[in-house]
Design a protein around this motif. Structure first.
Motif, PDB file in Angstrom:
ATOM      1  N   ILE A  86      -6.517   2.778  -2.519  1.00  0.00           N
ATOM      2  CA  ILE A  86      -6.917   2.574  -3.817  1.00  0.00           C
ATOM      3  C   ILE A  86      -6.429   1.041  -4.039  1.00  0.00           C
ATOM      4  N   ILE A  87      -5.293   0.611  -3.342  1.00  0.00           N
ATOM      5  CA  ILE A  87      -4.686  -0.636  -3.245  1.00  0.00           C
ATOM      6  C   ILE A  87      -6.035  -1.530  -2.863  1.00  0.00           C
ATOM      7  N   GLY A  88      -6.477  -1.208  -1.851  1.00  0.00           N
ATOM      8  CA  GLY A  88      -7.578  -1.999  -1.179  1.00  0.00           C
ATOM      9  C   GLY A  88      -9.003  -2.182  -2.136  1.00  0.00           C
ATOM     10  N   GLU A  89      -9.365  -0.984  -2.976  1.00  0.00           N
ATOM     11  CA  GLU A  89     -10.272  -1.245  -3.779  1.00  0.00           C
ATOM     12  C   GLU A  89      -9.732  -1.857  -5.222  1.00  0.00           C
ATOM     13  N   PHE A  90      -8.532  -1.823  -5.374  1.00  0.00           N
ATOM     14  CA  PHE A  90      -8.048  -2.537  -6.660  1.00  0.00           C
ATOM     15  C   PHE A  90      -8.048  -4.145  -6.421  1.00  0.00           C
ATOM     16  N   LYS A  91      -7.992  -4.480  -5.182  1.00  0.00           N
ATOM     17  CA  LYS A  91      -7.885  -5.835  -4.682  1.00  0.00           C
ATOM     18  C   LYS A  91      -9.243  -6.546  -4.712  1.00  0.00           C
ATOM     19  N   LYS A  92     -10.385  -5.437  -4.200  1.00  0.00           N
ATOM     20  CA  LYS A  92     -11.684  -5.849  -4.497  1.00  0.00           C
ATOM     21  C   LYS A  92     -11.751  -6.267  -6.068  1.00  0.00           C
ATOM     22  N   ILE A  93     -11.489  -5.900  -6.749  1.00  0.00           N
ATOM     23  CA  ILE A  93     -11.769  -5.953  -8.088  1.00  0.00           C
ATOM     24  C   ILE A  93     -11.371  -7.501  -8.440  1.00  0.00           C
ATOM     25  N   GLY A  94     -10.314  -7.895  -8.095  1.00  0.00           N
ATOM     26  CA  GLY A  94      -9.814  -9.315  -8.292  1.00  0.00           C
ATOM     27  C   GLY A  94      -8.950  -9.457  -9.123  1.00  0.00           C
ATOM     28  N   LEU A  95      -8.331  -8.493  -9.852  1.00  0.00           N
ATOM     29  CA  LEU A  95      -7.267  -8.483 -10.902  1.00  0.00           C
ATOM     30  C   LEU A  95      -5.746  -8.707  -9.883  1.00  0.00           C
ATOM     31  N   LYS A  96      -4.771  -9.529 -10.506  1.00  0.00           N
ATOM     32  CA  LYS A  96      -3.749  -9.571  -9.735  1.00  0.00           C
ATOM     33  C   LYS A  96      -2.726  -8.359 -10.270  1.00  0.00           C
ATOM     34  N   LYS A  97      -2.845  -7.895 -11.696  1.00  0.00           N
ATOM     35  CA  LYS A  97      -1.805  -7.115 -11.855  1.00  0.00           C
ATOM     36  C   LYS A  97      -2.427  -5.701 -12.445  1.00  0.00           C
ATOM     37  N   VAL A  98      -1.760  -4.613 -12.304  1.00  0.00           N
ATOM     38  CA  VAL A  98      -2.280  -3.303 -12.918  1.00  0.00           C
ATOM     39  C   VAL A  98      -1.820  -3.538 -14.333  1.00  0.00           C
ATOM     40  N   VAL A  99      -2.831  -2.681 -15.274  1.00  0.00           N
ATOM     41  CA  VAL A  99      -2.692  -2.962 -16.553  1.00  0.00           C
ATOM     42  C   VAL A  99      -1.585  -2.203 -17.199  1.00  0.00           C
ATOM     43  N   ALA A 100      -1.303  -0.949 -16.805  1.00  0.00           N
ATOM     44  CA  ALA A 100      -0.386   0.000 -17.356  1.00  0.00           C
ATOM     45  C   ALA A 100       0.781   0.486 -16.064  1.00  0.00           C
ATOM     46  N   PRO A 101       1.346  -0.145 -15.445  1.00  0.00           N
ATOM     47  CA  PRO A 101       2.299   0.236 -14.312  1.00  0.00           C
ATOM     48  C   PRO A 101       3.088   1.618 -14.826  1.00  0.00           C
ATOM     49  N   GLY A 102       3.433   1.835 -15.987  1.00  0.00           N
ATOM     50  CA  GLY A 102       4.324   3.033 -16.661  1.00  0.00           C
ATOM     51  C   GLY A 102       3.418   4.304 -16.225  1.00  0.00           C
ATOM     52  N   LYS A 103       1.981   4.109 -16.276  1.00  0.00           N
ATOM     53  CA  LYS A 103       1.416   5.177 -16.248  1.00  0.00           C
ATOM     54  C   LYS A 103       0.953   5.789 -14.681  1.00  0.00           C
ATOM     55  N   ILE A 104       1.495   4.966 -13.688  1.00  0.00           N
ATOM     56  CA  ILE A 104       0.988   5.058 -12.265  1.00  0.00           C
ATOM     57  C   ILE A 104       2.140   5.969 -11.856  1.00  0.00           C
ATOM     58  N   VAL A 105       1.652   7.189 -11.063  1.00  0.00           N
ATOM     59  CA  VAL A 105       2.849   7.883 -10.605  1.00  0.00           C
ATOM     60  C   VAL A 105       2.296   8.109  -9.020  1.00  0.00           C
ATOM     61  N   ILE A 106       3.118   7.529  -7.990  1.00  0.00           N
ATOM     62  CA  ILE A 106       2.748   7.634  -6.671  1.00  0.00           C
ATOM     63  C   ILE A 106       3.915   8.558  -5.934  1.00  0.00           C
ATOM     64  N   VAL A 107       3.222   9.330  -5.331  1.00  0.00           N
ATOM     65  CA  VAL A 107       4.061  10.439  -4.200  1.00  0.00           C
ATOM     66  C   VAL A 107       3.682  10.416  -2.756  1.00  0.00           C
ATOM     67  N   LEU A 108       4.397   9.848  -1.963  1.00  0.00           N
ATOM     68  CA  LEU A 108       4.097   9.974  -0.711  1.00  0.00           C
ATOM     69  C   LEU A 108       4.233  11.435  -0.024  1.00  0.00           C
ATOM     70  N   ASP A 109       3.119  11.963   0.318  1.00  0.00           N
ATOM     71  CA  ASP A 109       3.325  13.526   0.741  1.00  0.00           C
ATOM     72  C   ASP A 109       2.325  13.808   1.760  1.00  0.00           C
ATOM     73  N   HIS A 110       1.087  13.218   2.093  1.00  0.00           N
ATOM     74  CA  HIS A 110       0.149  13.531   2.974  1.00  0.00           C
ATOM     75  C   HIS A 110       0.598  13.654   4.382  1.00  0.00           C
ATOM     76  N   ILE A 111       0.990  12.664   4.823  1.00  0.00           N
ATOM     77  CA  ILE A 111       1.587  12.482   6.037  1.00  0.00           C
ATOM     78  C   ILE A 111       2.830  11.655   6.314  1.00  0.00           C
ATOM     79  N   VAL A 112       4.040  12.780   6.082  1.00  0.00           N
ATOM     80  CA  VAL A 112       5.302  11.926   5.674  1.00  0.00           C
ATOM     81  C   VAL A 112       6.188  12.996   6.727  1.00  0.00           C
ATOM     82  N   PRO A 113       7.024  12.120   7.410  1.00  0.00           N
ATOM     83  CA  PRO A 113       7.406  10.879   7.710  1.00  0.00           C
ATOM     84  C   PRO A 113       5.907  10.383   8.287  1.00  0.00           C
TER      85      PRO A 113
END
Lengths: 162, 420
Positions: B43-70
């Motif tokens: 998603i970060i890769g896609e976000f960077k393609k857009i060309g914006l520097k900052k996410v618009v609402a960081p408080g709404k983003i929830v990220i949990v590392l779970d798929h391949i952990v550790p």
């Protein structure tokens, strides 16, 4: 219009067989993704698919995971469109967002055979094959806009003027 | 003409849209939260393609590392690193690193899953939060990147399939058996694009953990979201946890449903989904006796305390069949800790089980218990697609924790009622 060959599959083609979970969290290049497309269902697909080919399937195409590579890998393989009786909802969204046309057409899904030559008239809502014409409800303007931009990212960039 | 009443989904989305909307309409909304996991690096890769520097609402983003952990290898480690750096750079507070557990459990425990909230998640089992009366649906990665950039997404207001539940569960039969039965009867696409609302006296009787099992697997009928009306149990859970305010949203009594299905669980038997589709469901008795190689108890579907308690009750003082490898995968660190305090982990280890760290583990076939060609797993997870957990010719059976535990003891698929 681009001419392509039909690859025919059944109902409930799921995202695991379109693009296996073991590759999902590896960042692969488009051509590497294309080489893995459908490998657990049709190992001959990745080698045989040509640009412009069309996937034809039954109901609930793309069910399962939200993994977007299941749409990206088909686009990378040059698939012109997926024609199905119905699509799973996340797959439908992902495909459009990545610029892969997904067309709902039960008649074509039923009648087209593997290897049939087809052409698709997107604006006119027609699938043409060997003198037969199958109509599908033309895609909405907003969807065509996203597809023409090459996907949602490009569409957003245009909208934001970046 | 349809009535004036609105379903839960119509009502929640009407509030977001600022006008009354009904099933079939397409609206653009700003969700309350957007969840992602290890796929955040893409998603970060896609976000960077857009060309914006900052996410618009960081408080709404929830990220949990779970798929391949550790991280299982260098590529996965690199993905995690990219995510941690992005989280720090963007000031994303709601970040849960590899110790937390499966995103859907962690998201619920941290109480982002609140009644009446609109939640989008870059994972198909985002439907889980319907257990708490939230509107939550799975989306793709690109859309999540656009949410980070724009805080808006288009949604089609779904029609609603209502499932009315009645009766008391017989001994040895659980929520998992019920949802498998419903999916088996109605097919993997029965609720495609729809909301699934679980109601009736038996829905009220269910624990929140069991409601999560049903809402989670609504995704396997194609559902956009699941829903249970919040009640005292929901409020009790929220009292200790809720971080923000919330509002209970209910369907109107005269709401219009696409259809209403009725299920009486009184005579329900233990169910099992056979390879290679989730709707290939049979009573356990129909496949009893089939030998297998690996058992899996856990995941976002059945990795909660009540699931582990059922398994432990069956395992207590016994040994796993020598041919079966049994993996226990608590849904979160909190669940693991609770299980530890109650002595369940000791039961599992003495029986010969392998404890995995909370996360998605082998469910998606990326690490921790991959199947060799021809091997068979009986697990409590939610998908049994061909090759999902390993070799192309491997087979996956899905069942309740009780069925899996009883089967692990016998070394063959077993009706759990003989062990309770």
């Amino acid at each position: 219009m681009i001419r392509g060959k039909v690859w025919k599959y059944g109902d409930d083609v799921n995202t695991d067989v379109i693009y296996a979970g073991k590759y999902t969290y590896q960042q692969l290049k488009p051509e590497e993704m294309a080489a893995r497309a459908l490998e657990d269902m049709d190992p001959g697909f990745a080698k045989g698919v040509k640009p412009g080919d069309v996937i034809v399937a039954g109901k609930n195409f793309g069910c399962g995971s939200s993994r977007e590579q299941a749409a990206a890998c088909l686009r990378a393989a040059g698939v012109q469109a997926v024609v199905a009786e119905s699509f799973a909802r996340i797959y439908f969204r992902n495909a459009i967002n990545l610029g892969l046309p997904v067309l709902q057409c039960a008649e074509a899904a039923d009648q087209l055979k593997p290897g049939d030559e087809v052409e698709i008239d997107f604006a006119g809502g027609k699938i043409l094959s060997g003198g037969r014409v199958f109509n599908f409800r033309p895609l909405s303007e907003s969807v065509i806009e996203i597809l023409e931009a090459g996907g949602l990212i490009e569409w957003t960039k245009k909208k934001l003027n970046i | 003409m349809r009535s004036l009443g609105l379903t839960f989904s119509e009502k929640v989305l009407s509030r977001k849209a600022g006008r009354t909307v009904r099933a079939g309409e397409v609206i653009t909304v700003a969700p309350d939260y957007y969840l992602s996991h290890d796929n955040s690096s893409a998603i970060i890769g896609e976000f960077k393609k857009i060309g914006l520097k900052k996410v618009v609402a960081p408080g709404k983003i929830v990220i949990v590392l779970d798929h391949i952990v550790p991280a299982a290898d260098e590529k996965y480690a690199q993905n995690h690193k990219v995510i941690r750096e992005f989280v720090a750079e963007q000031g994303i507070r709601n970040f849960y690193d590899i110790q937390a557990g499966v995103c859907h459990q962690v998201f619920s425990e941290a109480s982002f899953a609140l009644p009446g909230r609109v939640i989008m998640g870059s994972d198909s089992h985002t439907t889980t939060y319907g257990a708490f009366g939230a509107f939550s649906a799975g989306i793709g990665r690109t859309e999540t990147a656009i949410l980070w950039a724009m805080d808006e997404i288009w949604l089609r207001v779904p029609e609603t399939l209502r499932i009315e539940l009645s009766g008391k569960f017989p001994r040895g039969v659980y929520a998992k058996d019920l949802i498998l039965k419903i999916i088996g009867d109605n097919g993997a696409d029965r609720a495609n694009y729809e909301a699934v609302e679980f109601a009736g006296p038996t829905a009220d009787d269910l624990s929140l953990a069991s409601r999560m099992t049903l809402a989670n697997m609504a995704a396997e009928m194609g559902a956009k979201n699941g829903y249970f009306e919040p009640d005292d149990k929901t409020l009790e859970w929220l009292r200790a946890r809720a971080k923000g305010d919330y509002e209970i949203v209910r369907s109107d009594p005269d709401a219009t449903y696409e259809a209403i299905l009725e299920y009486d669980v009184t005579a329900l038997e233990p169910q099992i989904a056979c390879p290679h589709t989730v709707d290939n469901v049979k009573p356990v008795t129909a496949v009893a006796g089939k030998p297998f190689h690996q058992a899996l108890i856990g995941t976002c579907t059945n990795g909660r305390l009540e699931d582990l308690e059922i398994a432990a009750r069956i395992f207590k003082g016994k040994k796993i069949h020598p041919r079966v490898r049994t993996l226990i995968l608590p849904a979160s660190r909190e669940v693991y800790l609770d299980a530890l305090k109650r002595g369940l982990i000791e039961v599992f280890l003495e029986a010969g089980c392998v404890m995995l760290n909370p996360g998605c583990g082998p469910c998606l076939g990326a690490h921790e218990g991959i199947l060799a060609p021809g091997e068979v797993v009986v697990g409590t997870s939610n998908r049994n697609f061909k090759g999902r957990m390993g070799g192309r010719d491997s087979e996956i059976y899905l069942a309740s924790p009780a069925t899996v535990a009883a089967s692990a003891l016998e070394g063959k698929i077993t009706d759990p009622r003989t062990h309770l």
